[in-house]
Scaffold this active site. Structure first.
Site, short mmCIF file in Angstrom:
data_model
loop_
_atom_site.label_atom_id
_atom_site.label_comp_id
_atom_site.label_asym_id
_atom_site.label_seq_id
_atom_site.Cartn_x
_atom_site.Cartn_y
_atom_site.Cartn_z
N ARG A 71 -8.81 8.45 -9.53
CA ARG A 71 -9.43 7.51 -8.40
C ARG A 71 -10.24 8.22 -7.56
O ARG A 71 -11.22 7.92 -6.85
CB ARG A 71 -8.38 6.88 -7.95
CG ARG A 71 -7.60 5.56 -8.66
CD ARG A 71 -6.73 4.95 -8.12
NE ARG A 71 -7.14 4.23 -6.69
CZ ARG A 71 -6.33 3.86 -5.71
NH1 ARG A 71 -5.15 3.95 -5.92
NH2 ARG A 71 -6.85 3.47 -4.67
N ASN A 103 -8.96 0.13 2.43
CA ASN A 103 -9.19 1.00 1.60
C ASN A 103 -9.13 2.38 1.84
O ASN A 103 -9.24 2.93 2.96
CB ASN A 103 -10.93 0.78 1.22
CG ASN A 103 -11.04 -0.68 0.93
OD1 ASN A 103 -10.05 -1.53 0.35
ND2 ASN A 103 -12.45 -1.13 0.89
N HIS A 120 -4.49 2.31 5.70
CA HIS A 120 -3.70 2.90 4.23
C HIS A 120 -3.93 4.28 3.96
O HIS A 120 -3.55 4.61 2.96
CB HIS A 120 -3.92 1.95 3.12
CG HIS A 120 -3.39 0.59 3.20
ND1 HIS A 120 -3.60 -0.57 2.57
CD2 HIS A 120 -2.30 0.12 4.28
CE1 HIS A 120 -2.59 -1.72 2.77
NE2 HIS A 120 -1.94 -1.28 4.05
N CYS A 128 1.19 17.63 2.21
CA CYS A 128 2.41 17.98 1.96
C CYS A 128 3.66 16.94 2.16
O CYS A 128 3.58 16.56 3.13
CB CYS A 128 2.89 19.41 2.42
SG CYS A 128 4.33 19.84 2.09
N CYS A 153 5.18 25.96 2.15
CA CYS A 153 6.74 25.53 2.25
C CYS A 153 7.50 25.03 1.17
O CYS A 153 8.82 24.75 1.36
CB CYS A 153 6.64 24.46 3.24
SG CYS A 153 6.64 22.77 2.58
N GLY A 190 -13.30 -9.30 0.97
CA GLY A 190 -12.76 -8.46 -0.23
C GLY A 190 -11.22 -8.39 -0.20
O GLY A 190 -10.90 -7.13 -0.84
C1 BJW Z 1 -14.12 -9.44 -3.93
C2 BJW Z 1 -15.14 -9.01 -4.85
C3 BJW Z 1 -16.29 -8.76 -4.40
C4 BJW Z 1 -13.24 -9.41 -5.90
N1 BJW Z 1 -16.68 -9.10 -2.98
N2 BJW Z 1 -14.40 -9.82 -2.68
C5 BJW Z 1 6.17 -9.17 5.06
C6 BJW Z 1 6.28 -10.00 4.21
C7 BJW Z 1 6.67 -9.67 2.85
C8 BJW Z 1 6.62 -8.27 2.37
C9 BJW Z 1 6.46 -7.36 3.40
C10 BJW Z 1 6.30 -7.77 4.60
N3 BJW Z 1 5.88 -6.78 5.57
C11 BJW Z 1 5.97 -5.56 4.77
C12 BJW Z 1 6.42 -5.89 3.47
C13 BJW Z 1 6.48 -4.80 2.19
C14 BJW Z 1 5.20 -4.50 1.67
C15 BJW Z 1 4.20 -5.58 1.18
O1 BJW Z 1 3.37 -6.12 1.85
N4 BJW Z 1 4.44 -6.32 0.19
C16 BJW Z 1 3.97 -7.46 -0.34
C17 BJW Z 1 3.23 -7.37 -1.36
C18 BJW Z 1 4.66 -8.62 -0.35
N5 BJW Z 1 4.39 -3.72 2.89
C19 BJW Z 1 4.78 -2.36 2.88
O2 BJW Z 1 5.59 -1.86 2.11
C20 BJW Z 1 3.83 -1.64 3.69
N6 BJW Z 1 4.68 -0.93 4.66
C21 BJW Z 1 5.50 -1.45 5.64
O3 BJW Z 1 5.50 -2.45 5.93
O4 BJW Z 1 6.48 -0.50 6.21
C22 BJW Z 1 7.63 -1.09 7.05
C23 BJW Z 1 8.53 -1.65 5.94
C24 BJW Z 1 9.10 -0.54 5.14
C25 BJW Z 1 10.04 -0.80 4.35
C26 BJW Z 1 10.40 -2.43 3.87
C27 BJW Z 1 9.67 -3.34 4.59
C28 BJW Z 1 8.78 -2.87 5.74
C29 BJW Z 1 2.86 -0.61 3.08
C30 BJW Z 1 1.91 -1.36 2.34
C31 BJW Z 1 0.94 -0.19 1.90
C32 BJW Z 1 0.02 -0.61 0.70
N7 BJW Z 1 -0.28 0.47 0.01
C33 BJW Z 1 -1.44 0.18 -1.09
C34 BJW Z 1 -1.88 1.36 -1.78
C35 BJW Z 1 -2.83 2.44 -0.88
C36 BJW Z 1 -3.01 3.67 -1.87
C37 BJW Z 1 -3.66 3.40 -2.71
O5 BJW Z 1 -4.92 2.67 -2.65
O6 BJW Z 1 -3.49 3.66 -3.97
O7 BJW Z 1 -2.68 -0.20 -0.43
S1 BJW Z 1 -1.12 -1.30 -2.10
C38 BJW Z 1 -2.61 -1.93 -2.26
O8 BJW Z 1 -2.76 -3.31 -1.85
C39 BJW Z 1 -3.58 -0.94 -1.37
C40 BJW Z 1 -4.46 -2.19 -0.67
O9 BJW Z 1 -5.09 -1.50 0.46
C41 BJW Z 1 -3.68 -3.09 -0.65
C42 BJW Z 1 -4.41 -4.39 -0.27
O10 BJW Z 1 -5.08 -4.73 -1.14
P1 BJW Z 1 -6.41 -5.70 -1.25
O11 BJW Z 1 -7.51 -4.53 -0.49
O12 BJW Z 1 -6.30 -6.67 -0.44
O13 BJW Z 1 -7.21 -5.70 -2.97
P2 BJW Z 1 -6.61 -6.60 -3.68
O14 BJW Z 1 -7.07 -5.97 -5.10
O15 BJW Z 1 -5.39 -7.28 -3.54
O16 BJW Z 1 -7.56 -8.09 -3.47
C43 BJW Z 1 -8.82 -7.73 -3.62
C44 BJW Z 1 -9.68 -9.10 -3.15
O17 BJW Z 1 -10.93 -8.79 -3.47
C45 BJW Z 1 -9.30 -10.23 -4.25
O18 BJW Z 1 -9.05 -11.19 -3.39
C46 BJW Z 1 -10.49 -10.85 -4.90
O19 BJW Z 1 -10.87 -12.07 -5.22
C47 BJW Z 1 -11.57 -10.04 -4.02
N8 BJW Z 1 -13.08 -9.83 -4.55
N9 BJW Z 1 -14.31 -8.95 -6.03
C48 BJW Z 1 -15.50 -9.75 -2.25
N10 BJW Z 1 -17.20 -8.31 -4.87
ZN ZN Z 2 4.41 22.08 3.18
#
Ligand code: BJW
Ligand code: ZN
Length: 252
Positions: A71, A103, A120, A128, A153, A190
């Site tokens: 990636r 992103n 994110h 580390c 470390c 997006g």
């Molecule tokens: C277009 C297009 C075009 C296509 N033009 N558009 C409340 C309720 C329920 C659960 C939770 C809650 N609070 C927290 C949680 C738990 C969890 C969570 O949210 N889970 C849900 C899935 C239910 N959240 C967490 O764990 C977060 N931490 C946290 O809350 O800590 C406190 C805690 C700890 C322990 C327990 C509970 C709370 C952390 C979240 C971290 C997310 N990380 C990722 C990976 C990052 C690294 C990497 O890139 O690898 O972040 S996951 C992934 O999803 C990434 C993205 O940033 C994120 C969002 O995705 P995004 O950007 O919306 O992409 P897509 O693919 O989902 O959507 C793309 C869209 O584009 C689509 O709609 C298409 O239609 C559209 N599209 N082409 C415009 N051309």
């Molecule tokens: Zn270290």
């Protein structure tokens, strides 16, 4: 794009000063980067909650490291698209613009957006897992491509991103929430708006009375709250919206 903006939304666009944009993977789609969810998404065959987690890294560090290596390569070879560039123009239109991106690809920064929160984290850096030291991801990958390199470390390097179950940087998150609660225009672009706490910004802005515009070819759980929905790719919709904003701000 062929769409009439309702007068009440046009008036909000004309008067807007404090503007927050929440961007997601769809904004980078037209730069050739896959989204996470949906057709052809990175995780169509695997649940994101199972791959982007500290548990997955503990269990299979090499697999997770190689995936991020791939990636990193695609992100650094990609170029910002007209959607990213439109948001750079918005800095001149709205002096108090803030772009909050989920992103990790660095494309908003490379395009030239300066008021930016990467909630994110970033794939351009490795960190580390033990002492928190950071280094350039390209450098870390050139040291070891198959397994995460080891820090002085003794800890392993991992991508400097936020995985599921990990907390977002508190200062960054509270700044995003403060600005969402006090903006007068909130644009999501997006994003599937399913991952929290980032998706909660939409609700906060909407409750605070901001005008809410959603840019996404597909509906999201927040679509019904939108005052305007642009059902088009961000690379078309954001430049179009820029023209419309300029037009309604021109003195008659
Ligand atoms: C277009 C297009 C075009 C296509 N033009 N558009 C409340 C309720 C329920 C659960 C939770 C809650 N609070 C927290 C949680 C738990 C969890 C969570 O949210 N889970 C849900 C899935 C239910 N959240 C967490 O764990 C977060 N931490 C946290 O809350 O800590 C406190 C805690 C700890 C322990 C327990 C509970 C709370 C952390 C979240 C971290 C997310 N990380 C990722 C990976 C990052 C690294 C990497 O890139 O690898 O972040 S996951 C992934 O999803 C990434 C993205 O940033 C994120 C969002 O995705 P995004 O950007 O919306 O992409 P897509 O693919 O989902 O959507 C793309 C869209 O584009 C689509 O709609 C298409 O239609 C559209 N599209 N082409 C415009 N051309
Ligand atoms: Zn270290």
């Amino acid at each position: 794009m062929n769409l009439d903006i309702p007068d009440r939304v046009r008036e909000r666009l004309r008067a807007a000063r404090r503007v927050v944009v929440l961007s997601g993977a769809g904004v980078s789609k037209e730069s050739g980067l896959d989204t996470f969810r949906g057709a052809g998404g990175l995780w169509e065959t695997q649940r994101p909650e199972e791959l982007a987690t500290p548990q997955a890294f503990r269990r299979e560090p090499g697999r997770v490291w190689r995936w991020y290596g791939w990636r990193w390569e695609t992100a650094t070879n990609a170029q910002p698209n007209p959607g990213h560039l439109a948001l750079v123009e918005w800095e001149a239109l709205f002096p108090e613009l803030l772009v909050v991106t989920q992103n990790v690809d660095g494309l908003h920064r490379r395009a030239g957006t300066s008021r930016l929160l990467e909630v994110h984290g970033t794939i351009l850096q490795a960190r580390c897992e033990r002492c928190g030291r950071t280094r350039d991801m390209g450098e870390a990958l050139s040291e070891s491509r198959d397994e995460p390199p080891v820090c002085a470390c003794g800890g392993r390097y991992r991508p400097d991103v936020v995985w599921f179950g990990e907390t977002l940087d508190e200062a960054v998150l509270s700044r995003a929430y403060e600005e969402a609660a006090s903006c007068d225009l909130f644009v999501s672009a997006g994003t599937s708006s399913t991952v929290y706490p980032a998706a909660g910004l939409i609700d906060v802005a909407h409750r605070a009375g901001a005008c809410f515009i959603e840019v996404n070819p597909e509906p999201t759980p927040f679509s019904e709250l939108a005052h305007l929905r642009l059902e088009a790719p961000a690379g078309e919709a954001l430049p179009w919206l820029t023209k419309e904003i300029r037009a309604c701000r021109r003195p008659d």
